[in-house]
Design a protein around this motif. Structure first.
Motif, PDB file in Angstrom:
ATOM      1  N   ASP A   1       2.304  -3.384   9.428  1.00  0.00           N
ATOM      2  CA  ASP A   1       2.150  -4.727   9.968  1.00  0.00           C
ATOM      3  C   ASP A   1       1.727  -5.742   8.904  1.00  0.00           C
ATOM      4  OD1 ASP A   1       2.067  -6.705  11.831  1.00  0.00           O
ATOM      5  OD2 ASP A   1       0.253  -6.014  12.843  1.00  0.00           O
TER       6      ASP A   1
ATOM      7  N   SER B   1      -1.131   6.418  12.120  1.00  0.00           N
ATOM      8  CA  SER B   1      -0.326   5.618  13.058  1.00  0.00           C
ATOM      9  C   SER B   1      -0.867   5.719  14.479  1.00  0.00           C
ATOM     10  CB  SER B   1       1.136   6.048  13.006  1.00  0.00           C
ATOM     11  OG  SER B   1       1.294   7.339  13.518  1.00  0.00           O
ATOM     12  N   TRP B   2      -1.566   6.793  14.794  1.00  0.00           N
ATOM     13  CA  TRP B   2      -2.198   6.938  16.098  1.00  0.00           C
ATOM     14  C   TRP B   2      -3.405   6.001  16.220  1.00  0.00           C
ATOM     15  CZ3 TRP B   2      -6.794  10.054  17.328  1.00  0.00           C
ATOM     16  CH2 TRP B   2      -6.994  10.185  18.714  1.00  0.00           C
TER      17      TRP B   2
ATOM     18  N   SER C   1       9.655   4.978  13.055  1.00  0.00           N
ATOM     19  CA  SER C   1      10.717   5.055  14.062  1.00  0.00           C
ATOM     20  C   SER C   1      11.996   5.521  13.400  1.00  0.00           C
ATOM     21  CB  SER C   1      10.923   3.703  14.726  1.00  0.00           C
ATOM     22  OG  SER C   1      11.323   2.753  13.769  1.00  0.00           O
TER      23      SER C   1
ATOM     24  N   GLU D   1       3.822   2.116  12.110  1.00  0.00           N
ATOM     25  CA  GLU D   1       4.793   2.711  13.023  1.00  0.00           C
ATOM     26  C   GLU D   1       5.899   3.413  12.261  1.00  0.00           C
ATOM     27  OE1 GLU D   1       8.024   1.159  16.265  1.00  0.00           O
ATOM     28  OE2 GLU D   1       6.223  -0.024  15.945  1.00  0.00           O
TER      29      GLU D   1
END
Length: 142
Positions: free
Chosen positions: A113, A19-20, A28, A26
């Motif tokens: 995504d 994710s970095w 969350s 992402e």
């Protein structure tokens, strides 16, 4: 039990690295964000919530890899042989996407995504990080 916890930590670290590197990946936590907004909690608590979110998604990913992946690998064996093992990357991407779908029903959301590029690149990154972390002392199965 200790190896399962170590596997969760390795999965969480691999997910963090992916994710970095990839902007389309992402994690969350809606529950942690609401708690921080309500209480006005400091930044350190938010960081702890994020670490716990990665560990939670790492646990889901570990469970998916333990129970679903062997069946999918067995069913896709002819295609894996035909592609000389490259189809394994697609299987890993599908396990990530399944983890994303399962996490949509939890307070911690893991979003991808696009299936093809983001998930495939994330699967490659996670496989490499997991392979490197598995070489560390104590990470091997006894």
């Amino acid at each position: 039990m200790g190896s399962f916890i170590l596997r969760i930590i390795i999965n969480a670290a691999a997910l963090w690295v992916a994710s970095w590197i990839l902007p389309g990946l992402e994690i969350s936590s809606s529950a942690a964000s609401e708690a921080v907004a309500e209480r006005g909690v400091t930044e350190g608590t938010d960081a702890v919530g994020l670490v716990l979110a990665y560990l939670f998604i790492g646990a889901i990913f570990g469970i998916v890899n333990a129970f679903v992946r062997p069946l999918v690998r067995f069913l896709a064996l002819p295609l894996t042989i035909l592609t000389l093992g490259l189809f394994t990357i697609i299987i890993n991407a599908a396990m990530l996407y399944l983890t994303s779908w399962i996490s949509s029903y939890t307070p911690v959301e893991f979003t991808i995504d696009s299936f093809f590029w983001t998930a495939v690149l994330a699967a490659i990154i996670i496989s490499l990080v997991s392979m490197v972390a598995s070489v560390l002392p104590g990470a091997r199965k006894r």
